[in-house]
Design a protein around this motif. Sequence first.
Motif, PDB file in Angstrom:
ATOM      1  N   LYS A 180       0.841  -1.201   0.000  1.00  0.00           N
ATOM      2  CA  LYS A 180       0.000   0.000   0.000  1.00  0.00           C
ATOM      3  C   LYS A 180       0.876   1.251   0.000  1.00  0.00           C
ATOM      4  N   VAL A 201      -8.292   5.883   9.017  1.00  0.00           N
ATOM      5  CA  VAL A 201      -8.181   4.516   8.496  1.00  0.00           C
ATOM      6  C   VAL A 201      -6.742   4.016   8.618  1.00  0.00           C
ATOM      7  N   LYS A 244      -4.068   0.926   7.711  1.00  0.00           N
ATOM      8  CA  LYS A 244      -3.907  -0.205   6.791  1.00  0.00           C
ATOM      9  C   LYS A 244      -2.532  -0.842   6.948  1.00  0.00           C
ATOM     10  N   VAL A 277      -7.286  -3.839   6.938  1.00  0.00           N
ATOM     11  CA  VAL A 277      -7.757  -2.451   6.950  1.00  0.00           C
ATOM     12  C   VAL A 277      -8.701  -2.235   8.125  1.00  0.00           C
ATOM     13  N   GLU A 318      -4.537   6.734   6.779  1.00  0.00           N
ATOM     14  CA  GLU A 318      -5.094   7.678   5.817  1.00  0.00           C
ATOM     15  C   GLU A 318      -6.400   8.298   6.236  1.00  0.00           C
ATOM     16  N   GLU A 319      -6.675   9.380   5.577  1.00  0.00           N
ATOM     17  CA  GLU A 319      -7.885  10.165   5.775  1.00  0.00           C
ATOM     18  C   GLU A 319      -9.101   9.290   5.485  1.00  0.00           C
ATOM     19  N   MET A 328     -12.579   8.676   3.965  1.00  0.00           N
ATOM     20  CA  MET A 328     -13.345   9.271   2.859  1.00  0.00           C
ATOM     21  C   MET A 328     -14.803   8.848   2.979  1.00  0.00           C
ATOM     22  N   GLU A 356     -19.052   3.389  -2.619  1.00  0.00           N
ATOM     23  CA  GLU A 356     -17.926   2.665  -3.201  1.00  0.00           C
ATOM     24  C   GLU A 356     -18.347   1.943  -4.478  1.00  0.00           C
ATOM     25  N   LYS A 398     -19.093  -5.880   1.483  1.00  0.00           N
ATOM     26  CA  LYS A 398     -18.000  -6.467   2.269  1.00  0.00           C
ATOM     27  C   LYS A 398     -18.413  -6.936   3.655  1.00  0.00           C
ATOM     28  N   VAL A 448      -9.596   3.972  -3.400  1.00  0.00           N
ATOM     29  CA  VAL A 448      -9.513   3.366  -2.070  1.00  0.00           C
ATOM     30  C   VAL A 448      -8.336   2.392  -2.068  1.00  0.00           C
ATOM     31  N   GLU A 449      -8.271   1.598  -3.116  1.00  0.00           N
ATOM     32  CA  GLU A 449      -7.160   0.660  -3.246  1.00  0.00           C
ATOM     33  C   GLU A 449      -7.079   0.206  -4.691  1.00  0.00           C
TER      34      GLU A 449
HETATM   35  P1  AMP Z   1      -9.400  -2.056   1.245  1.00  0.00           P
HETATM   36  O1  AMP Z   1      -8.983  -3.423   1.689  1.00  0.00           O
HETATM   37  O2  AMP Z   1      -8.291  -1.079   1.088  1.00  0.00           O
HETATM   38  O3  AMP Z   1     -10.352  -2.110   0.072  1.00  0.00           O
HETATM   39  O4  AMP Z   1     -10.325  -1.496   2.410  1.00  0.00           O
HETATM   40  C1  AMP Z   1     -11.429  -2.231   2.856  1.00  0.00           C
HETATM   41  C2  AMP Z   1     -12.588  -1.303   3.030  1.00  0.00           C
HETATM   42  O5  AMP Z   1     -12.279  -0.304   3.998  1.00  0.00           O
HETATM   43  C3  AMP Z   1     -12.945  -0.522   1.784  1.00  0.00           C
HETATM   44  O6  AMP Z   1     -13.768  -1.234   0.923  1.00  0.00           O
HETATM   45  C4  AMP Z   1     -13.646   0.666   2.382  1.00  0.00           C
HETATM   46  O7  AMP Z   1     -14.976   0.350   2.725  1.00  0.00           O
HETATM   47  C5  AMP Z   1     -12.884   0.910   3.642  1.00  0.00           C
HETATM   48  N1  AMP Z   1     -11.868   1.938   3.453  1.00  0.00           N
HETATM   49  C6  AMP Z   1     -10.589   1.762   3.072  1.00  0.00           C
HETATM   50  N2  AMP Z   1      -9.946   2.950   2.991  1.00  0.00           N
HETATM   51  C7  AMP Z   1     -10.838   3.893   3.331  1.00  0.00           C
HETATM   52  C8  AMP Z   1     -10.785   5.325   3.470  1.00  0.00           C
HETATM   53  N3  AMP Z   1      -9.664   6.017   3.257  1.00  0.00           N
HETATM   54  N4  AMP Z   1     -11.911   5.952   3.848  1.00  0.00           N
HETATM   55  C9  AMP Z   1     -13.037   5.271   4.096  1.00  0.00           C
HETATM   56  N5  AMP Z   1     -13.159   3.942   4.014  1.00  0.00           N
HETATM   57  C10 AMP Z   1     -12.073   3.252   3.631  1.00  0.00           C
END
Ligand code: AMP
Length: 423
Positions: A104, A142, A144, A154, A186-187, A189, A193, A215, A283-284
């Motif tokens: 990441k 958040v 990670k 996360v 991270e901030e 958001m 999605e 999810k 987001v990713e």
């Molecule tokens: P990821 O594994 O990075 O997809 O994160 C899992 C879930 O966490 C995402 O699908 C989002 O619902 C939530 N998430 C990750 N990053 C953020 C962020 N910066 N702000 C808000 N929700 C986030």
Amino acid sequence: MNILVIGGGGREHTLAWKLSQSPKADKIYALPGNPGMAGVAMCVEGIALTDNTAIVDFAQKHDIGLVVVGPEVPLTNGLVDAVNEAGIKAFGPTQAAAQIEGSKAFSKSLMKKYGIPTAKYEVFTDADAARAYIHQEGAPIVIKADGLAAGKGVIVAMTEKEALQAITDIMEDQEFGAAGSRVVIEEFMTGEEASLLCFTDGKIIRPMISSQDHKRAYDGDKGPNTGGMGTYAPAPVMTEKMVQETYDKILVPTIEAMAQEGKPYKGCLYAGLMITVEGPKVVEFNARFGDPETQVVLPLLNSDLVDIMLSCADGTLDEQQIDWSEGAAVCVVMAAGGYPKAYRKGDAITGLTEAEAAGSLVFHAGTAHKNGQIVTDGGRVLGVVAKAQDVRAAVAKAYAGVEKISFKDAFYRKDIAHRALER
Ligand code: AMP
Ligand code: GLY
């Protein structure tokens, strides 16, 4: 052409199913595959997904012309590099390019350097410095784990207390092992999605139909995070204008950035997006098809997947026509009771043929053969998919399929596609 699909989940079942429709596909092998693939692929046992040498050896012995890599671990482990070195084509990014998912910190710094919209962030290897940053920024925030953590690394912390606990768990108690020795903070958001899977040959990029995952384990987006409890496609939030904006501000700049960095990216680039008031933000990124997004995206693909994948490998995607069907697809994941925590395995599954007869596609995710029966063998057991003229009809058809299937303690969300239906 003989094709080898790497992986054994619902995503790989869907890939093998779609590849098998191509007149170009001769024998399809799946490693390790699953019982649901019986009609479309030959399952290969006894080779570890991380054993690049053994996989290349298998590919050479079986005259494989294309290796399609499903999961992230073999990608970050350099399987595509090994396959290419042996002169065999592969669909998927190299080890260097797969870092876009594998680290990441890498993907965030890439986005920062090239001005690709994403949440503001900092990277930490020191727990005290991470805590100080959390105090300074406040919640929600958040946390990670830097490395691969099977989708679980996360923590969306709504309070400072939760955020500080996450630092202890990830950095000090190593809940995700070495993946957590570095964290990205991270901030938070807000927005809706969406997932946008894309084909790319390293030079141009073509988005597939958008989709949306669910999810959380329980209805109303409650409960613990899972690998994904259901999907639908297309996602209405991804209007034509939003897809164009994502293409211009995120997809093209990312492919150009990867090439610029000497890590040209080929294969499927999965953009996990947050549609904020300021527009789409990343987001990713994932270096592979989504699971269970693939289960709804590929049934809507009209074009030949073998042709598309070969053009991605060859750098000729610009010559490739990619057509999508009208309508919508919905996938309801049937999980084993207790998932994502401890769950039973080995329970007989009934009604699979009845569900298919009712018009559903049943993609296996966690099943096995036992005493001549198909039994549960994973947390996410099946993905029941239906295609119809609109999302409402697809929801009804998918749940009609689900009703036909049973196994002990099965559970599934009853509200897949609720966001689309509420619109
Ligand atoms: P990821 O594994 O990075 O997809 O994160 C899992 C879930 O966490 C995402 O699908 C989002 O619902 C939530 N998430 C990750 N990053 C953020 C962020 N910066 N702000 C808000 N929700 C986030
Ligand atoms: N469905 C989320 C993922 O594949 O990462």
